[in-house]
Each structure stands twice: as C-alpha cells, then as structure tokens.
Design an enzyme around this catalytic site. Structure first.
Site, PDB file in Angstrom:
ATOM      1  N   TRP A 101       4.426   0.962  23.626  1.00  0.00           N
ATOM      2  CA  TRP A 101       3.855   1.643  22.466  1.00  0.00           C
ATOM      3  C   TRP A 101       4.379   1.052  21.159  1.00  0.00           C
ATOM      4  O   TRP A 101       3.852   1.338  20.085  1.00  0.00           O
ATOM      5  CB  TRP A 101       4.190   3.132  22.519  1.00  0.00           C
ATOM      6  CG  TRP A 101       5.644   3.443  22.299  1.00  0.00           C
ATOM      7  CD1 TRP A 101       6.716   2.914  22.975  1.00  0.00           C
ATOM      8  CD2 TRP A 101       6.190   4.357  21.354  1.00  0.00           C
ATOM      9  NE1 TRP A 101       7.892   3.449  22.501  1.00  0.00           N
ATOM     10  CE2 TRP A 101       7.605   4.339  21.522  1.00  0.00           C
ATOM     11  CE3 TRP A 101       5.641   5.189  20.393  1.00  0.00           C
ATOM     12  CZ2 TRP A 101       8.457   5.125  20.745  1.00  0.00           C
ATOM     13  CZ3 TRP A 101       6.494   5.973  19.627  1.00  0.00           C
ATOM     14  CH2 TRP A 101       7.883   5.932  19.811  1.00  0.00           C
ATOM     15  N   ASP A 102       5.438   0.224  21.271  1.00  0.00           N
ATOM     16  CA  ASP A 102       6.009  -0.426  20.089  1.00  0.00           C
ATOM     17  C   ASP A 102       4.928  -1.057  19.218  1.00  0.00           C
ATOM     18  O   ASP A 102       4.974  -1.000  17.990  1.00  0.00           O
ATOM     19  CB  ASP A 102       6.962  -1.555  20.508  1.00  0.00           C
ATOM     20  CG  ASP A 102       8.078  -1.106  21.442  1.00  0.00           C
ATOM     21  OD1 ASP A 102       7.969  -0.001  21.993  1.00  0.00           O
ATOM     22  OD2 ASP A 102       9.031  -1.874  21.613  1.00  0.00           O
TER      23      ASP A 102
ATOM     24  N   GLU B   9      13.976   9.127  25.128  1.00  0.00           N
ATOM     25  CA  GLU B   9      14.116   8.929  26.571  1.00  0.00           C
ATOM     26  C   GLU B   9      15.397   9.534  27.138  1.00  0.00           C
ATOM     27  O   GLU B   9      15.686   9.366  28.323  1.00  0.00           O
ATOM     28  CB  GLU B   9      14.027   7.442  26.888  1.00  0.00           C
ATOM     29  CG  GLU B   9      12.646   6.878  26.581  1.00  0.00           C
ATOM     30  CD  GLU B   9      12.569   5.368  26.728  1.00  0.00           C
ATOM     31  OE1 GLU B   9      13.578   4.750  27.122  1.00  0.00           O
ATOM     32  OE2 GLU B   9      11.498   4.813  26.457  1.00  0.00           O
TER      33      GLU B   9
ATOM     34  N   LYS C  61      18.192   9.619  22.103  1.00  0.00           N
ATOM     35  CA  LYS C  61      18.265   8.154  22.115  1.00  0.00           C
ATOM     36  C   LYS C  61      17.624   7.575  20.859  1.00  0.00           C
ATOM     37  O   LYS C  61      18.124   6.623  20.275  1.00  0.00           O
ATOM     38  CB  LYS C  61      17.580   7.611  23.362  1.00  0.00           C
ATOM     39  CG  LYS C  61      17.609   6.088  23.485  1.00  0.00           C
ATOM     40  CD  LYS C  61      16.852   5.615  24.711  1.00  0.00           C
ATOM     41  CE  LYS C  61      16.857   4.085  24.804  1.00  0.00           C
ATOM     42  NZ  LYS C  61      16.013   3.582  25.912  1.00  0.00           N
ATOM     43  N   GLN C  62      16.482   8.140  20.482  1.00  0.00           N
ATOM     44  CA  GLN C  62      15.737   7.609  19.337  1.00  0.00           C
ATOM     45  C   GLN C  62      14.973   8.728  18.660  1.00  0.00           C
ATOM     46  O   GLN C  62      14.699   9.766  19.260  1.00  0.00           O
ATOM     47  CB  GLN C  62      14.784   6.513  19.785  1.00  0.00           C
ATOM     48  CG  GLN C  62      13.700   6.974  20.731  1.00  0.00           C
ATOM     49  CD  GLN C  62      13.145   5.861  21.584  1.00  0.00           C
ATOM     50  OE1 GLN C  62      13.850   5.236  22.353  1.00  0.00           O
ATOM     51  NE2 GLN C  62      11.854   5.603  21.452  1.00  0.00           N
TER      52      GLN C  62
END
Length: 790
Positions: free
Chosen positions: A376-377, A504, A616-617
């Site tokens: 998806w980046d 994640e 995580k993000q």
C-alpha cells in the site's frame, strides 16, 4: 516515538553538496550503506552501488522490476485460504563487472594504496562517476575513471564508461563479465537463505532459479536467455562493448551458464588511455521464448552501439532537467538538509520513472528486502508526489493496480466475500503474505487504492482515468466493504470486524478506526463516481455495468453503509480509539524497554506485542492526515497527544506522517524532529537496515512532510489550499506542483508567502483561509501570519 540515535554521514568522507552525494575515500564500515546510497535505477532496471571491479560487497545485486521466482509457502499448520505461493524478485545477472589487473595484480579496494579517490552521484545527470589514482604494488601509477548510468530515457539499457591509464609500460587485463550471482551463491555473506533473522529480509533459494535456454556470442557481445524454474518467466541479459585505445590489445570471449566474459588483454604504453564502453540490457517476459528476449536485447544493444555513450548522458541530463523543473524543493537551511531532500526526491524518480506495467517495490530497485513486493506504500506515500509532479507515472501505477483486479476478485471469493480484495503484498497480483494477521487482514489496502484514485482526480481533474479503470476498482472495493461489514441489529451502526489497520502491532481487531474511516470514504466516492459516470459518460457506464454486473440498488447500499459507519469514540479522553478495545489494553512499558530491544518485532513474540497499547506506525494519526477535512484542529491535537507517546517508529512509514500532523497542530519542534528522522532514514541509517535498500515510502513521505506539513498544502475535493507552517530555523522553502492544467510555484519566507502561476490555466487557491485566483504573469504575495507559540 522512541528516540533513535542516528549518525549523519561523516563529513570528511561524505562532504555535503546540494546536488550530489560524494565519497572521498573508500571505507569498509560504510560500504553496505554506500551500496544502497549510490544505487542506480530507472524503475525497471536497478543496480546497487558496487565497485565496477566487483569486490568487496555486502549485497551484490541487480534487479528487473517484476521479474520474480515463485516458491511454495510452507505453513506450520495449514488452513483454508492461506497464501500458497511466495514471490521473490530475482537477483538478475550482474553486468556491472569490469575486473582490472595490472602486472597480474588485481585492483582490490580494501588493500589498494590510494593516492586519490573520489566517487560522486550527481542528481542532475543521473551519473555515478569515480576517479581513482592507484599506486600499484609494482610501483606503477594507475589512473582509473568510470562513469555509470541506468538510462531514464531507454527503459532496458544501462552503460559504463571505464578508462585506465598507466604511467609506464605494463600488461593490463580488463575482464568484463555477465555473472549470474543468483545461482553462483546459495546465500550471501549476511545469511540470505540461512536461519531467519529478520522477517523484512528477502528469502534465499536453495534450488537453481535461472536456467539458460538460449545463448548468443558475436564480436564483443554476449547475450543469454534464461527461464526461471518455477514462475516460468523469461529474461534476456546481454552486454556489448566499444574498445578505444592506441595500445595493442587482444580479446578473448567465453561463456558458461552462469558467466559470460569478454577479456581484454592490453600492452599498455605510458599515459596512453584504455577506454572501454560497456552497454548492458535486460528484457523480461511472461510469455515469449528465450530466443525472442535475446533478440530484443540485441536490438537494444545495436541502438546503443550506434548512438554511443555520450548520447545516453545527454538524454539522461535532459530527462532529469525536465524532472527537476517540476519536482525540485529548495530550502534555506543546513547544507545537509538540502542535499538529503534532493537525494530522497531522486530516489522517487529512480523508483518510478520507467515502472510502466509494474508497481513500485518497497525498496524500489535498490535492494531485495521485502522480496521486491508492492504494498500500500505506493498509493499512500508515493503517488501523492507523482500526482503533483509527474502525473503520467501516477496514471500508470493506477492502471497497473487495475490490471490486478482479476486476481483481487479471485482472492475475495477465496475469503468468502463479494467484490475484490487486493493483495497485501505481491508482484504478480496474487497474495504473497504468509502471515495473514499482519498481511491479508489489512483490508484497508482496498480503501487506500480508492483514496489514490480520488487524490488523483482532485489534483488533476482527470475524469478520464476514473472512466477507464478507476470506476471498476471503486465498484468492486465498495462491494467488498458492504459484504465484509454488517449492520448492528441493536443500533443500526455499520461495523467491520476482524481486520488489521496500518499498525501491525495490533492485529485482527474489530472496528479499526482507520479502516472504517477510509472504507466510508471509499463507499461514498464509489457511489458518487458511478452516478457521475452514468450522467456524463453513458457509454463508459454501460461498459462498467457489463464488466461488473452493477445494478443501481447497490449505490444506495453503499451510501447507507457509509452513513451508518461506526467510528469508535472515547468521550472521556475525547479521542478516536485505534479500534474498539485498544484503550482497554495495558500500555507498553516503554521505560523498561532498552533502546536495543527495538524494533519490537525482532525481540518479542507477536502475542506479547498484541496485548499492549503499543504502535508500530501511525494509524489514527495517519487518518487525521489523509482525511483531515473530517476533523477539527483540536481533534487532531488530542489524538496526536495520546498516540504519539505510544508510537515506537519501528516502521519507516511513521515519522513523516507524525511530522505532518505535528506541523499542522503547531508543534514545530516535534514536526522538525520527525522530519529529521524521515529525511535521514537512509542517509543516516535511522532504521538500521539501509544495507537492505532504500525506504521508498519514506522518501515519498519526505516530500509530503515538506509540502503537506511545512507547506500546509491540502486538496479536499479538488479545492487546493495552503496554510504554511514554515519552521523558524528555515529561511525559506520553495516547491512546485501541477494542479489540474496549471503549474504553480510556492515560495514561503518568514514575512510573506508568494504564489506564482508558471504555466497553464488560471487557478483558484485558498491561502490561510483567503480565496485567491492565480493569473498568468501576476504573482500573488500574502503576508505571513504571526507565529503562534506551541
């Protein structure tokens, strides 16, 4: 975000230059980093920044985008619907090798006595050049110069100009090679193919991958056609040479399945140069035989030999001149900042310029980590830059996603759902994520793709792309959300259960806020575009109905689901919970976790991580950036304040997003801190794995942090606005964008903001809440508001 100590490139080895990365001495400790930093690519071919002589290296690799081998995924315990076939980008035969021997002594960087060493990657020419003065063991003085490029103009072509001069008579041997490293070595020095040490690393192969099926030798040319063992893909790899010298010389050619050689033996005379131009090419196919791809390689080499190396450099400079005229960002800040900004933007060019009919791997073509997969980046972090600077490439990437729609439909059926489910990670369109909890469960990729289509339409006003490919994607993604979610019989709310959001470290949850918000946007946009297509493009609408079996009652269902979408909200804290029970979990013990235990995924079992509030993000924070028109500034501040301390930054996708939102809510210090992490993610090895390749999403995030964060640029439903947040440590910031059929230059200074229509149609913009119209030849200046304290 957990503070990370990072070390900028040492100035005595890598002096700052605005338009180049320079290396003034060979340094083994920095060698792995340099292989990535000096890598060249055009989006189809990629070669790492290895010395032409081939040694020493940390990860010797060359790549062709999309060229991959498949392998069976072995699950410890099988279950229905698990991904069955892995895909790994192949290390294609290395054609950069030009091994040098003087007096039968090999030139070997670690032991060579250097009188002079200079290597430079120029962002304006796209050429990696090197100058060396080597005092050979015999006492002879050897001068080596090389220039290397991967052509941005010619998709399948790369070249090296290599020159050697000796100060006295000497036997010189230059062995030009085409080496199949993929099968010559079962694993590299760092353990690819060995025990699992880092799940982000690429898989090694124990069986042979490339099998020679056709071979051609002629004059100074060697070409080989290979077929992969499992995927059945075909590769044509070839090299040819121009030898220019007044010295006596001979040539010997040889070939085996894994190594083609053209060896030049020269009786060098004092100060008489030996110049070898080496052209090399790669062609790939899923369908044609090896003899055909070899023939294509030969045609490419024929053209290169005719035009010559200088022609390639001229075309490269012209290509990049055009690129930088649209994409350059200029800042009045420290020299390292300007250099790093341009390096990041240059990586975006290299990753995407000739990525026709493919996606963009997470590492571009600078390394093999993440198997060369597309995530998806691309849609969330890379296409914004492309949409506003090079929309041709953005269109191609969205068309490529559309080409995967058949596989996405099949995957949805496999998971007992309607519509289409795009793969979390893939090369060929099939799901290749073996760990479904942090892979397939990230259904938000559907909405991310729909978001990219909307972002493109808002920026370009180009409804043609929606009619051609976008509408079909929107129909099938909307169908999936309607089938995946359900209306609560008690409240009537629409819920989506059993999914994973961007974070994640929190998997398979109910009502992930990011997913629900993005799905709602997806549903509404799909309904609006189908209605518009029926009204404005009846023929295209008829085609859509034929292809998808669309019926009009579906639109109403999409609107109902969107209107009823459940968005978790915590009244006590005034924030959006990351999911329905995230706030019920125990907070991670950050104080008790040493810095060397990050990233957590390498030191703790997933279940340990999943039980805690630890991120995580950016997840909710990312939603606040992408869907900023749905939230107030105070909403954004409360959510940032809550989630920022929980975010580890273990993902390279996080810092840029946190920088954008911090800038918007007035946290200048944090915005700059996170920007520094993103800006130097690779150049300072912030994540500790730059040897595995550049973080392409982060490079796109750098551009977003500048334009969205400090530039305050937003485009909600086609209305372009700016509310700048220029850092107090920067004297100025300037960038250009394409908006509809206009090109706009934005210049931000401490006292005023300047907007100029460079070319194209008049454009309506809003600056600090004031509507303005940009007209040709009439720049607008707006006084900068007084800075507000944090």
């Amino acid at each position: 975000m957990i503070p990370r100590k990072f070390e900028l490139l040492p100035e005595h080895l890598y002096p700052s230059q605005e338009w180049a990365i320079v290396e003034t001495a060979f340094s083994q400790p920095w060698m792995g980093n340099a292989e990535t930093i000096f890598a060249l690519s055009n989006g189809f071919i990629g070669v790492r920044g290895l010395p032409e002589e081939g040694r020493p290296t940390i990860e010797s690799a060359s790549f062709c985008n999309g060229f991959h081998e498949t392998w069976p995924i072995v699950h410890a315990e099988e279950a229905y619907g698990f991904a069955r076939t892995g895909q790994t980008m192949v290390n294609v035969p290395d054609a950069t090798l030009l091994k040098l021997y003087v007096d039968d002594e090999p030139f070997f960087l670690p032991t060579a006595r250097m009188v002079e060493y200079h290597r430079e990657l120029d962002f304006r020419t796209g050429v990696l050049s090197r100058t060396i003065h080597w005092a050979a063991p015999s006492g002879k003085q050897v001068y080596i110069t090389s220039r290397r490029l991967v052509s941005l103009e010619y998709r399948h072509l790369a070249a090296i100009s290599y020159e050697v001069t000796v100060d006295t008579d000497a036997p010189v041997v230059i062995s030009s090679q085409l080496l199949n490293r993929q099968d010559s070595f079962a694993s590299d020095e760092r353990g690819n193919g060995g025990p699992l040490s880092d799940p982000r690393r690429s898989k090694g192969f124990t069986q042979r991958v490339l099998n020679a099926r056709h071979h051609l030798e002629r004059d100074l040319r060697v070409c080989t056609g290979y077929r992969t063992t499992n995927s059945g893909m075909v590769l044509g790899a070839g090299m040819d040479h121009i030898m220019e010298t007044d010295n006596p010389w001979q040539m010997q050619r040889s070939w085996s399945e894994d190594l083609g050689k053209v060896v030049f033996t020269v009786d060098a005379r004092p100060n008489v140069p030996i110049n070898i131009t080496k052209f090399f090419t790669y062609h790939t196919s899923r369908t044609v035989p090896a003899v055909e791809v070899v023939d294509r390689a030969c045609r490419t080499l024929d053209r290169a030999m005719r035009d010559g190396y200088q022609h390639l450099e001229e075309r490269q400079r012209s290509f990049l001149g055009e690129f930088w005229s649209h994409a350059d960002v200029q800042v009045d800040a420290e020299p390292q900042v300007q250099q790093a900004i341009r390096w990041n933007i240059f990586q975006l060019c290299q990753a995407s310029a000739r990525a026709e009919t493919t996606g963009i791997p997470a590492k571009g073509l600078t390394g093999q980590a993440y198997e060369g997969h597309y995530f998806w980046d691309t849609e969330i972090y890379v296409t914004p830059f492309l949409t506003y600077t090079d929309p041709r490439v953005s269109r191609n990437l969205l068309r490529f996603r559309h080409s995967m729609l058949g596989h996405a439909r099949d995957r949805a059926r496999e998971l007992s759902e309607s519509g289409a489910l795009f793969p979390w990670r893939t090369i060929n369109g099939e799901e290749a994520s073996s760990y479904y909890a942090a892979g397939t469960a990230q259904y938000h990729i559907n909405a991310d793709i729909a978001y990219a289509i909307k972002n493109y339409l808002d920026a370009r006003g180009d409804f043609d792309l929606v009619a051609e490919v976008g509408a079909e994607i929107l129909v099938e993604t909307a169908r999936l959300w309607c089938d995946l979610g359900f209306f609560s019989p008690e409240t009537g709310d629409f819920h989506i259960h059993g999914v994973t959001g961007p974070d994640e470290y929190t998997t398979v949850v109910n009502d992930n806020t990011f997913t629900n918000l993005m799905a709602r946007r997806n549903l509404r946009f799909a309904a609006a575009m189908v209605r518009r297509l029926r009204e404005e493009r009846p023929e295209a609408y008829a085609h859509l109905v034929h292809e998808t079996g669309l019926i009009e009652t579906e639109w109403a269902e999409w609107d109902l689901a969107a209107d009823a979408m459940y968005i978790p909200f915590d009244m006590e804290r005034g924030i959006l919970p990351q999911d329905d029970n995230f706030l019920e979990k125990e907070r991670w013990d950050f104080a008790g976790t040493p810095i060397d235990r990050y990233p957590l995924l390498l030191h703790f079992h997933p279940l340990v991580i999943y039980r805690h509030q630890v991120i995580k993000q950016a997840d909710v924070v990312l939603a606040m950036v992408l869907l900023g028109d749905e939230f107030t500034l105070e909403d954004k501040r409360r959510n940032f304040d809550y989630y920022d301390p929980l975010t580890t930054g273990d993902s390279s996708l996080s810092a840029c997003v946190q920088s954008i939102l911090a800038a918007e809510i007035g946290y200048e210090e944090k915005a700059l801190e996170y920007f520094q992490y993103a800006l130097f993610m690779d150049l300072a090895n912030v994540a500790g794995n730059v040897v595995d390749g550049a973080h392409i999403a982060s490079t796109g995030g750098v551009w977003m942090a500048i334009t969205y964060g400090f530039g305050g640029m937003r485009n909600y439903n086609g209305a372009l606005s700016f509310d700048p947040r220029l850092p107090s440590t920067w004297g100025s910031l300037s960038f250009r964008i394409r908006y509809h059929e206009s090109r706009i230059e934005v210049t931000l200074e401490r006292e005023c903001y300047r907007f100029e229509l460079i070319e194209g149609d008049p454009a309506d913009i809003t600056v600090c809440g004031t509507p303005l119209k940009l007209l040709p030849g009439k720049p607008l200046e707006v006084a900068a508001p007084e800075a507000k304290p944090e």
